[in-house]
Design a protein around this motif. Structure first.
Motif, PDB file in Angstrom:
ATOM      1  N   ILE A  47      76.357  43.748  46.491  1.00 38.17           N
ATOM      2  CA  ILE A  47      77.359  43.710  47.806  1.00 38.17           C
ATOM      3  C   ILE A  47      76.898  42.745  48.569  1.00 38.17           C
ATOM      4  O   ILE A  47      76.001  42.363  49.173  1.00 38.17           O
ATOM      5  CB  ILE A  47      77.205  45.287  48.369  1.00 38.17           C
ATOM      6  CG1 ILE A  47      77.228  46.405  47.488  1.00 38.17           C
ATOM      7  CG2 ILE A  47      78.086  45.332  49.640  1.00 38.17           C
ATOM      8  CD1 ILE A  47      76.900  47.744  48.245  1.00 38.17           C
ATOM      9  N   ASN A 102      83.968  41.927  47.351  1.00 35.82           N
ATOM     10  CA  ASN A 102      83.159  42.577  46.227  1.00 35.82           C
ATOM     11  C   ASN A 102      84.085  43.307  45.200  1.00 35.82           C
ATOM     12  O   ASN A 102      83.756  44.250  44.866  1.00 35.82           O
ATOM     13  CB  ASN A 102      82.349  43.610  47.259  1.00 35.82           C
ATOM     14  CG  ASN A 102      81.271  42.949  47.817  1.00 35.82           C
ATOM     15  OD1 ASN A 102      80.436  42.219  47.257  1.00 35.82           O
ATOM     16  ND2 ASN A 102      81.038  43.145  49.114  1.00 35.82           N
ATOM     17  N   LYS A 125      79.119  36.751  41.713  1.00 32.37           N
ATOM     18  CA  LYS A 125      80.400  36.142  42.096  1.00 32.37           C
ATOM     19  C   LYS A 125      80.212  34.576  41.638  1.00 32.37           C
ATOM     20  O   LYS A 125      81.256  33.763  41.539  1.00 32.37           O
ATOM     21  CB  LYS A 125      80.571  36.512  43.347  1.00 32.37           C
ATOM     22  CG  LYS A 125      81.166  37.859  43.874  1.00 32.37           C
ATOM     23  CD  LYS A 125      82.270  38.012  43.141  1.00 32.37           C
ATOM     24  CE  LYS A 125      83.586  37.560  43.467  1.00 32.37           C
ATOM     25  NZ  LYS A 125      84.203  37.711  44.800  1.00 32.37           N
TER      26      LYS A 125
END
Length: 390
Positions: free
Chosen positions: A88, A144, A337
């Motif tokens: 997160i 997220n 990511k």
């Protein structure tokens, strides 16, 4: 909703728990369509009980359909199909801007001195309810989530949540030279993908695993696969005595071997949490058989890349050997990511160059999760990867 909950060492159960709700304007609620059991979940099942409370919802490899969004969410709308990365992060802090989302300064768990919060993964990483459930609250939802298309099945996209970027980062960190040799220790889900990514990049891949079904799967996708008997000697003999250019440890703290440490882990699991937590936090040790093997089988000037999870702060490493061999060492939680844009074209390629469609060995309902945790831990029934459908 129904959710898979931790109840004690080797004891998980599916229970009815309150539905998550929007708590911050940046939240979203996602209805989970697929969620996987990860090798890291087995650490919670076996070792990390002192940092979990009964009833905690597990799971950090989910995807689904957006059901509700907070007032400040701008990039998502109900009905959108998304994958949820396991860490997160905010996307805006010093660490995130440098591609280190696993170290996000906005969600770091400063109480324990650890990195970014994770879904479904103990007090050490925020104790955030996980995704082995019918619904999931996603904080900072604009960042997220990974929106995906509607044409491919869940199994093609699901592993963007963790194991595919984790394997990609492991290979990237390994810094294998063009045409070089990569050894992969452990051919579980991350090791499978690491081996396939290595082959896709043109490396010679030597996989090591004691389980025949895992070796067979790796061999189907361009890797050489051997048992762990005399693994170091095998790799050295296959590389003119020098060793592999790089080694990926895709095993982690529960590697085979080190029976004394295994017994210590078992004993700690029966002590009160208040006693066990400081011992594990400050004096914990891991079963380092995979690390030691990696140090021995990598060539001088090579790289040891660690993707397997470790949790001890009192581990003993052969520093003389590591220094003498001039080794590079890379490791850490995956920065999911950071790698999505690199991986997505391969995921959506109709030719399936990474063999994503050949990984899952067990599909089941969420209600079957407790028995499949045991099956996965025991590597029984040819179990390599489990996907649950809530």
């Amino acid at each position: 909703m129904r959710a898979l909950t931790w109840q004690g060492r080797r004891n998980v159960s599916v229970e009815t728990v309150p539905d998550p709700r929007i708590e911050e304007p940046t939240d979203a609620i996602v209805r989970i369509t697929s969620t996987a059991i990860c090798g890291s979940d087995l650490h919670l099942y076996e070792i990390f009980g002192p940092f979990i409370d009964p009833g905690d919802v597990l799971g950090h490899e989910p995807m689904g359909i957006v059901e509700e969004v907070g007032a400040a969410v701008t990039n998502l709308s109900p009905g959108q199909r998304v994958v949820i990365p396991f860490n997160i992060s905010c996307g805006e802090c010093f660490m995130c801007r440098r591609g280190l989302q696993s170290q996000c300064e906005t969600t770091q768990v400063t109480e324990y001195g650890t990195g970014a919060s994770l879904f479904g993964y103990t007090k050490l990483y925020g104790q955030v309810p996980g995704g082995q459930a019918e619904l999931l609250r996603v904080p900072l939802a604009d960042y997220n989530t990974v929106p995906v298309g509607a044409d491919l099945p869940d199994d093609r996209y699901l592993f963007l949540s963790d194991i595919l970027p984790t394997a990609w980062q492991g290979v990237d960190y390994a810094s294998v030279p063009d045409g070089g040799t990569l050894a992969v220790l452990g051919l579980g889900p991350v090791g499978q993908f690491a081996a396939r990514i290595g082959a896709h990049r043109g490396f010679r891949v030597i996989g090591i695993d004691p389980v025949a079904e895992r070796r067979d799967m790796a061999a189907r996708h361009g890797g050489e696969a051997h048992s762990d008997d005399d693994a170091v000697e095998r790799v050295l003999s296959e590389t003119a005595g020098r060793g592999a250019d790089a080694v990926i440890d895709a095993v982690g703290m529960e590697a085979h071997g080190a029976p004394f440490i295994r017994a210590a882990h078992h004993a700690l699991g029966h002590l009160p949490d208040a006693v066990t937590r400081p011992v594990m936090d400050k004096a914990g040790v891991d079963r380092l058989a995979a690390v030691y093997s990696g140090i021995d089988m990598v060539r001088r000037g090579g790289t040891l890349s660690i993707s397997g999870v470790y949790g001890g702060d009192a581990d003993v490493l052969p520093m003389k050997t590591m220094f003498d061999k001039q080794l590079s060492l890379r490791m850490g939680q995956c920065n999911v990511k950071r790698w999505i844009d690199d991986i997505m074209p391969l995921v959506e390629d109709a030719a399936d160059p990474l063999g994503i469609d050949d990984l899952v060995t067990h599909h089941a309902s969420l209600e079957d999760a407790p028995s499949l945790y045991e099956t996965f831990q025991k590597k029984a029934d040819g179990c390599i990867k489990v996907v649950l459908r809530p």
